[in-house]
Design a protein around this motif. Structure first.
Motif, PDB file in Angstrom:
ATOM      1  N   MET A   1      93.975 -81.179 -60.390  1.00 45.17           N
ATOM      2  CA  MET A   1      95.296 -81.751 -60.633  1.00 45.17           C
ATOM      3  C   MET A   1      95.378 -82.292 -62.044  1.00 45.17           C
ATOM      4  O   MET A   1      94.555 -83.069 -62.471  1.00 45.17           O
ATOM      5  CB  MET A   1      95.538 -82.864 -59.619  1.00 45.17           C
ATOM      6  N   ILE A  96     105.318 -77.540 -51.832  1.00 44.13           N
ATOM      7  CA  ILE A  96     104.208 -77.947 -52.693  1.00 44.13           C
ATOM      8  C   ILE A  96     103.161 -76.840 -52.808  1.00 44.13           C
ATOM      9  O   ILE A  96     102.516 -76.682 -53.839  1.00 44.13           O
ATOM     10  CB  ILE A  96     103.608 -79.266 -52.172  1.00 44.13           C
ATOM     11  N   ASN A  97     103.034 -76.054 -51.757  1.00 44.53           N
ATOM     12  CA  ASN A  97     102.078 -74.937 -51.810  1.00 44.53           C
ATOM     13  C   ASN A  97     102.687 -73.699 -52.450  1.00 44.53           C
ATOM     14  O   ASN A  97     102.002 -72.702 -52.637  1.00 44.53           O
ATOM     15  CB  ASN A  97     101.541 -74.633 -50.418  1.00 44.53           C
TER      16      ASN A  97
ATOM     17  N   LEU B  36     106.812 -83.699 -57.144  1.00 42.21           N
ATOM     18  CA  LEU B  36     105.583 -83.350 -56.412  1.00 42.21           C
ATOM     19  C   LEU B  36     105.311 -81.851 -56.492  1.00 42.21           C
ATOM     20  O   LEU B  36     104.175 -81.415 -56.625  1.00 42.21           O
ATOM     21  CB  LEU B  36     105.680 -83.804 -54.948  1.00 42.21           C
ATOM     22  N   ARG B  37     106.375 -81.078 -56.441  1.00 42.18           N
ATOM     23  CA  ARG B  37     106.219 -79.622 -56.541  1.00 42.18           C
ATOM     24  C   ARG B  37     105.605 -79.244 -57.880  1.00 42.18           C
ATOM     25  O   ARG B  37     104.834 -78.292 -57.988  1.00 42.18           O
ATOM     26  CB  ARG B  37     107.585 -78.955 -56.346  1.00 42.18           C
ATOM     27  N   GLY B  39     103.514 -81.045 -59.340  1.00 43.10           N
ATOM     28  CA  GLY B  39     102.188 -81.654 -59.394  1.00 43.10           C
ATOM     29  C   GLY B  39     102.177 -83.044 -59.991  1.00 43.10           C
ATOM     30  O   GLY B  39     101.118 -83.617 -60.252  1.00 43.10           O
ATOM     31  N   VAL B  52      99.895 -85.366 -55.173  1.00 36.73           N
ATOM     32  CA  VAL B  52      99.503 -84.124 -54.522  1.00 36.73           C
ATOM     33  C   VAL B  52      97.987 -84.040 -54.529  1.00 36.73           C
ATOM     34  O   VAL B  52      97.364 -84.193 -55.578  1.00 36.73           O
ATOM     35  CB  VAL B  52     100.109 -82.906 -55.258  1.00 36.73           C
ATOM     36  N   GLU B  54      94.452 -81.881 -53.533  1.00 35.18           N
ATOM     37  CA  GLU B  54      94.011 -80.518 -53.267  1.00 35.18           C
ATOM     38  C   GLU B  54      92.878 -80.527 -52.256  1.00 35.18           C
ATOM     39  O   GLU B  54      91.972 -81.334 -52.341  1.00 35.18           O
ATOM     40  CB  GLU B  54      93.563 -79.871 -54.573  1.00 35.18           C
ATOM     41  N   LYS B  74      94.419 -75.673 -49.814  1.00 37.17           N
ATOM     42  CA  LYS B  74      95.835 -76.007 -49.877  1.00 37.17           C
ATOM     43  C   LYS B  74      96.057 -77.289 -50.661  1.00 37.17           C
ATOM     44  O   LYS B  74      95.124 -78.033 -50.952  1.00 37.17           O
ATOM     45  CB  LYS B  74      96.402 -76.142 -48.471  1.00 37.17           C
ATOM     46  N   ARG B  75      97.316 -77.518 -50.988  1.00 45.30           N
ATOM     47  CA  ARG B  75      97.717 -78.758 -51.640  1.00 45.30           C
ATOM     48  C   ARG B  75      98.631 -79.487 -50.662  1.00 45.30           C
ATOM     49  O   ARG B  75      99.441 -78.862 -49.988  1.00 45.30           O
ATOM     50  CB  ARG B  75      98.471 -78.453 -52.931  1.00 45.30           C
ATOM     51  N   ALA B  76      98.496 -80.796 -50.585  1.00 46.79           N
ATOM     52  CA  ALA B  76      99.333 -81.547 -49.654  1.00 46.79           C
ATOM     53  C   ALA B  76      99.712 -82.885 -50.264  1.00 46.79           C
ATOM     54  O   ALA B  76      98.942 -83.479 -51.014  1.00 46.79           O
ATOM     55  CB  ALA B  76      98.595 -81.752 -48.333  1.00 46.79           C
ATOM     56  N   PRO B  77     100.930 -83.365 -49.935  1.00 48.63           N
ATOM     57  CA  PRO B  77     101.362 -84.654 -50.454  1.00 48.63           C
ATOM     58  C   PRO B  77     100.608 -85.783 -49.772  1.00 48.63           C
ATOM     59  O   PRO B  77     100.282 -85.701 -48.591  1.00 48.63           O
ATOM     60  CB  PRO B  77     102.849 -84.712 -50.104  1.00 48.63           C
TER      61      PRO B  77
END
Lengths: 98, 92
Positions: A1, A96-97, B36-37, B39, B52, B54, B74-77
């Motif tokens: 990130m 988000i993915n 958030l989308r 990042g 976010v 990973e 995956k990525r998650a909030p």
């Protein structure tokens, strides 16, 4: 990130001011504050807040349990308490993915 | 409380029209979702912060059938409650 900038309430107010017609800067700040304060008051009463397309904020009650100080190994009682959890909606998770 | 009820409450307290309250509430959550989308973190003082995270993929198992499945990365909030709200929720 990538540790880039963070969006703050000031950015959201700026966005509301720019995108929503007919609101002064002062009104924009006031209504954004009002939205977050209304959510906080609702959660404070123990009621959940469901924002479709974003997620649900839920107050959960944690029972008393015995914990341990990881440094010293001493057992300590952890009092029952209420905590807030956020469950993101499927829509938000998918976006988000990307 | 649903988003619709939140909109009603915001409008009734402050003399903003229902339409205005609806647009504002949608703009707030749309802009947070968009950050958030991309990042980005979102920090709302007194409320909490979103970021976010990973997660690595792993080889999992269907607990019912025992069949092996590959769980993808995956990525998650992730939400961390702010200090003020954490105290208000607990003390009530």
């Amino acid at each position: 990130m990538t540790e880039s900038k963070a969006m703050t309430k000031a950015d959201i107010i700026e966005r509301v001011y720019g995108d929503v017609g007919g609101l002064s800067k002062k009104d924009s700040a006031e209504i954004v504050e009002k939205v977050f304060e209304t959510i906080k008051c609702t959660l404070e009463r123990g009621e959940k807040v469901k924002i479709s397309g974003f997620g649900n904020f839920i107050v959960r009650t944690k029972k008393e349990r015995v914990g341990r100080n990881p440094q010293t190994g001493t057992e300590i009682k952890i009092a029952p308490r209420k905590v807030l959890t956020f469950k993101p909606s499927q829509v938000l998770k998918n976006s988000i993915n990307g | 409380m649903t988003k619709g009820e939140l909109i009603d409450m915001v409008a009734s307290q402050d003399g903003f029209s229902l339409k205005m309250a609806e647009i504002v509430v949608n703009t707030i959550f749309d802009s947070m979702a968009e950050a958030l989308r991309k990042g980005e973190r979102v920090e709302i003082r007194g409320f909490g912060s979103f970021e976010v995270r990973e997660y690595n993929g792993y080889r999992g198992r269907n607990p019912k059938t025992g069949a092996e499945v590959q769980v993808r990365a995956k990525r998650a909030p992730f939400f961390k409650t702010g200090k003020e709200l954490r105290q208000r929720v607990d003390l009530s």
